[in-house]
Structures are given as C-alpha cells and as structure tokens.
Design an enzyme around this catalytic site. Structure first.
Site, PDB file in Angstrom:
ATOM      1  N   ARG A  68       0.822  -1.219   0.000  1.00  0.00           N
ATOM      2  CA  ARG A  68       0.000   0.000   0.000  1.00  0.00           C
ATOM      3  C   ARG A  68       0.854   1.266   0.000  1.00  0.00           C
ATOM      4  O   ARG A  68       0.379   2.357  -0.284  1.00  0.00           O
ATOM      5  CB  ARG A  68      -0.975  -0.026   1.193  1.00  0.00           C
ATOM      6  CG  ARG A  68      -1.916   1.156   1.243  1.00  0.00           C
ATOM      7  CD  ARG A  68      -3.255   0.852   1.939  1.00  0.00           C
ATOM      8  NE  ARG A  68      -3.148  -0.024   3.068  1.00  0.00           N
ATOM      9  CZ  ARG A  68      -2.655   0.320   4.259  1.00  0.00           C
ATOM     10  NH1 ARG A  68      -2.206   1.534   4.470  1.00  0.00           N
ATOM     11  NH2 ARG A  68      -2.599  -0.569   5.231  1.00  0.00           N
ATOM     12  N   TYR A 122     -16.600  16.037 -15.321  1.00  0.00           N
ATOM     13  CA  TYR A 122     -17.083  14.655 -15.339  1.00  0.00           C
ATOM     14  C   TYR A 122     -18.125  14.495 -14.213  1.00  0.00           C
ATOM     15  O   TYR A 122     -17.940  15.039 -13.116  1.00  0.00           O
ATOM     16  CB  TYR A 122     -15.892  13.706 -15.143  1.00  0.00           C
ATOM     17  CG  TYR A 122     -16.299  12.296 -14.866  1.00  0.00           C
ATOM     18  CD1 TYR A 122     -17.013  11.555 -15.807  1.00  0.00           C
ATOM     19  CD2 TYR A 122     -15.991  11.688 -13.653  1.00  0.00           C
ATOM     20  CE1 TYR A 122     -17.406  10.256 -15.541  1.00  0.00           C
ATOM     21  CE2 TYR A 122     -16.381  10.386 -13.387  1.00  0.00           C
ATOM     22  CZ  TYR A 122     -17.092   9.678 -14.339  1.00  0.00           C
ATOM     23  OH  TYR A 122     -17.480   8.401 -14.071  1.00  0.00           O
ATOM     24  N   LYS A 212      -9.079   5.646 -19.260  1.00  0.00           N
ATOM     25  CA  LYS A 212      -9.490   6.097 -20.595  1.00  0.00           C
ATOM     26  C   LYS A 212      -8.313   5.948 -21.576  1.00  0.00           C
ATOM     27  O   LYS A 212      -7.951   4.837 -21.894  1.00  0.00           O
ATOM     28  CB  LYS A 212     -10.031   7.522 -20.500  1.00  0.00           C
ATOM     29  CG  LYS A 212     -10.986   7.745 -19.294  1.00  0.00           C
ATOM     30  CD  LYS A 212     -12.289   7.000 -19.407  1.00  0.00           C
ATOM     31  CE  LYS A 212     -13.143   7.051 -18.138  1.00  0.00           C
ATOM     32  NZ  LYS A 212     -13.400   8.351 -17.557  1.00  0.00           N
TER      33      LYS A 212
HETATM   34  C1  PLP Z   1     -13.872   8.849 -16.263  1.00  0.00           C
HETATM   35  C2  PLP Z   1     -13.399  10.183 -15.825  1.00  0.00           C
HETATM   36  C3  PLP Z   1     -13.008  10.404 -14.496  1.00  0.00           C
HETATM   37  C4  PLP Z   1     -13.132   9.340 -13.432  1.00  0.00           C
HETATM   38  O1  PLP Z   1     -12.235   8.283 -13.659  1.00  0.00           O
HETATM   39  P1  PLP Z   1     -12.512   6.756 -13.186  1.00  0.00           P
HETATM   40  O2  PLP Z   1     -11.254   6.092 -13.639  1.00  0.00           O
HETATM   41  O3  PLP Z   1     -13.746   6.292 -13.850  1.00  0.00           O
HETATM   42  O4  PLP Z   1     -12.647   6.800 -11.703  1.00  0.00           O
HETATM   43  C5  PLP Z   1     -12.527  11.652 -14.162  1.00  0.00           C
HETATM   44  N1  PLP Z   1     -12.449  12.636 -15.075  1.00  0.00           N
HETATM   45  C6  PLP Z   1     -12.832  12.463 -16.353  1.00  0.00           C
HETATM   46  C7  PLP Z   1     -12.719  13.597 -17.316  1.00  0.00           C
HETATM   47  C8  PLP Z   1     -13.317  11.233 -16.767  1.00  0.00           C
HETATM   48  O5  PLP Z   1     -13.718  11.074 -18.043  1.00  0.00           O
END
Ligand code: PLP
Length: 398
Positions: A68, A122, A212
């Site tokens: 951790r 988001y 992403k």
């Molecule tokens: C998806 C997303 C997040 C959150 O990320 P996770 O990996 O789903 O927790 C934050 N900011 C943006 C712009 C996103 O598209």
C-alpha cells in the site's frame, strides 16, 4: 526519480520512459511485482523508514515495506506519465475518482476545504465536490469569476478542458494566472499529454482517469495525478492512509498503454475530426461540439430522440467510458452525468439531446455508416439482444 535525460520527443518518451533501466537488468518487458509485503530481518531499520515516510512523505529506499506504500511496477508507470506531462513526479491510484479524492484530501487535511470549480466536469467529479462527502464546500463559477471566488480557505481550483461531456475548452494559462497561489488542478483525461500539457500552462496538478486513453483498451481502471515532488509526497501519504492504490497488474498494463498513446491519439483524432465534419453538415444533427485542440471525442446534439440513436448503433458500442481502441457512444443525461441532476446539467450546458462519442481505431467509413443508420432509425438490431444480454459470466444460479 532518476534525472531526465536530454530532452526526448514525446513519441520516444512514450515508448522508453519508465523502462530506461531494463536492458541493464537483462530484461525486455517491465518486471511485474505482485508482492503485497517485503521481508526484512531488521525491524529497527523498518521503523526508521516508516517514521521518515510519515514525517516527509519520502518513499523509503529499497523495498517498499508493504504494497500500500509503493510498488516497483506501478512506480514505472508513474515515472513514465510524469515524463509525458513534464512534471517532477506522478502518483497513481485505483481509479480517476480515487486520484481526485486524494488530491482534494491533501488540502482538506490542511483545513483548506473550499474548492472553486468550473462546470461542466465529469459527472462523478461534480458529484464528489458538490455532495460534500469529503468535507468540501464548492463554489461553481465561470473562468472569469475564479479570482473573485477565492477565499483564504480555498484549497484547490478544479477545471477540465476539453470538458466532459460538452468538450468546452478553457484558457488554462489565464485560469492559472487567476488562481494566484492556490493550486490549479486540470483534468487532462480528454486531451492526454499528446495534445496538451497543462503543467506548462501553470496547472500544479494534472489529473487523469487512466482508465481512458492512457490504458486505451477498455480493460484497466486507474487514475493518476502528475505534479511537483512536494504535492506527490502528500498524495503518497494520503494514498497510504486511505488505500486507493493501483494494482500492480494495472500499473503494468498502463505502462504498456502509454507506448502506443501518441499513435492512438493521432489516428483516433483524425477519424473524430472527419466524423465531426460530417455530423456538422448533417440536417439530423443540430449542434456538434469538437475541440479546436482536436482529440478523439465528439459530442453532438440530435434533432430527433437521442435514445433511438443509442438503441440503433451496431458497430459502435453503446456504453459509458471512453478512450478505448473501439468506439463507444453514450447519452450523458442518462449515464455519465446522471448523478449531477438536471440543475447541474443545465448549469454545465449539457443538453438532453447531447450524445458523447469516443472515437476508436475503426475505419472512418464503417463508423459513418453505423452512425448514419442509427441517426435514421435504420440501425436498430432485429430482436432485443442489447436489452437482454446473455449472461456471459458470473456464477450460475444454484
Ligand atoms: C472517467 C473520468 C473520471 C473518473 O475516472 P474513473 O477512472 O472512472 O474513476 C474523471 N475525469 C474524467 C474527465 C473522466 O472522463
């Protein structure tokens, strides 16, 4: 962190950063260290190492003590992402939301509970700040109102550009100037360091949902904050306390994803720009949002029922998330920004007719044919496969 070698181009860093020592180790792929704990016969030394981490946030030299605290495979991804964003350091988390949570908690922990933010963000980021779960109080403002919104207890200014889901673009340099000494956090998930490096414009913190584009294949959840060494030390202390660590296998996959990030973003952006051009010329579409910066996201408002378009795609997958090699489309009002509520969506300029598409690596003509059919209502699958998917996995009923 090792010193940065003479400036290398982004495409070179994408392939080599975080891997510079591999040849000397006699391996080609990055080692994957799945250890949760690290043995030591010298518990006096361990006590000193832990005391130093608690006092300074400096990672102990040598093995990490416990998973951790740190992990060597994850550290390679962190080092590589820091190079791509041009920051001193980066700290990885289990998801983008875990990364944002830690970035906010660093400031809340210092009694700086006020956050200034610009909509849209988001959906879950908006909700996290607005809901007050972390003890924050948020002032929503336009970029022009940031300076006036700052208070003595303001811990962070938070923006996204291009923003999710409307792709609204902000002038980061001007915003950084308005922030004065308050750290500016820029969510760079949509642009990636290939198109934009917010740190160069004055953002102290650069956030990614690594889920992403950084991962890029729709099979890893992760988040990362690229920043200076001082903020990184605090983020590691918060990460150790709250436990939102990135799994080493995810760190391995994210490092691998970075290698192809520049070519994926370039190819996907070229296709997205062409789709945006065709959508803008299409009478079934009332408005197209595509950033001047470019990128592989396209948002568009349809004249007809957006739910019918979602129901009609076949090649494009109707699913939330983005940044994968395959194209995805979703209705922000129903999914990604549902949690924001109608008032928040309207304040963020998110129309109920808006669809958000993440453009993948498919051929542009195939994608256009699919979109064209879905917009015409000709794409609806025969049968109802999408409404009642086969149970693909999970335990069978006893
Ligand atoms: C998806 C997303 C997040 C959150 O990320 P996770 O990996 O789903 O927790 C934050 N900011 C943006 C712009 C996103 O598209």
């Amino acid at each position: 962190m090792e010193p940065t070698p003479a400036a290398r181009a982004l495409a070179t860093e994408a392939v080599h950063a975080g891997r510079d020592d591999l040849a000397a180790l006699g391996v080609h792929a990055a080692p994957l260290d799945l250890s949760t704990t690290y043995p030591s016969y010298d518990s006096r030394a361990e006590a000193a190492r832990l005391d130093r981490f608690a006092a300074t946030g400096e990672l102990p030299d040598g093995p990490p003590v416990y998973g951790r605290l740190d992990n060597p495979t994850v550290a390679r991804f962190e080092q590589a992402l820091a190079r791509l964003e041009g920051t001193e350091d980066a700290v990885a988390f289990a998801s983008g939301m875990a990364a944002l949570t830690a970035a906010v908690l660093v400031r809340v922990g210092d009694g700086l509970r006020h956050v200034v933010a610009v909509r849209p963000l988001y959906g879950c980021s908006d909700h996290l700040l607005d809901g007050g779960l972390l003890g924050t109080e948020v002032t929503w403002t336009d970029p022009a109102g940031i300076e006036e919104a700052l208070r003595p207890d303001t811990g962070l200014v938070l923006v996204e550009t291009p923003a999710n889901p409307t792709l609204r673009e902000l002038d980061l340099r001007a915003i950084a100037h308005s922030c004065g000494t308050v750290p500016l956090l820029a969510d760079n998930t949509f642009a990636t360091p290939v198109l934009q490096r917010p740190h160069e414009s004055g953002a102290r913190l650069v956030l990614h949902s690594a889920t992403k584009y950084l991962g890029g294949h729709g099979d890893v959840l992760g988040g990362v904050v690229a920043c200076d060494a001082e903020y990184a030390r605090k983020l590691r202390q918060v990460r150790f306390e709250t436990g939102g660590v990135l799994h080493p296998l995810a760190g391995y996959l994210l490092l691998r994803g970075l290698a192809t990030l520049p070519v994926r973003v370039a190819a996907q952006s070229a296709t997205a720009a062409e789709l945006a051009r065709r959508l803008a010329a299409d009478p079934r579409v009332v408005r197209v949002h595509y950033p001047r910066l470019g990128g592989a996201m396209v948002a568009f408002e349809v004249a007809g029922d957006p739910h019918e378009v979602i129901a009609g795609v076949r090649l494009v997958t109707p699913a939330v998330s983005l940044g994968s090699v395959d194209s995805l489309i979703q209705h922000p009002g129903s999914i990604s920004h549902r949690v924001v509520g109608e008032a928040g969506r309207s304040a963020g300029g998110i129309s109920d007719r808006l669809l958000r598409m993440s453009v993948g690596l498919e051929d542009v003509e195939d994608l256009w044919r699919d979109l064209d059919a879905a917009l015409s209502g000709r794409g609806r699958p025969t049968g109802s496969a999408r409404e009642t998917p086969e149970r693909a996995y999970g335990p069978a009923a006893p």
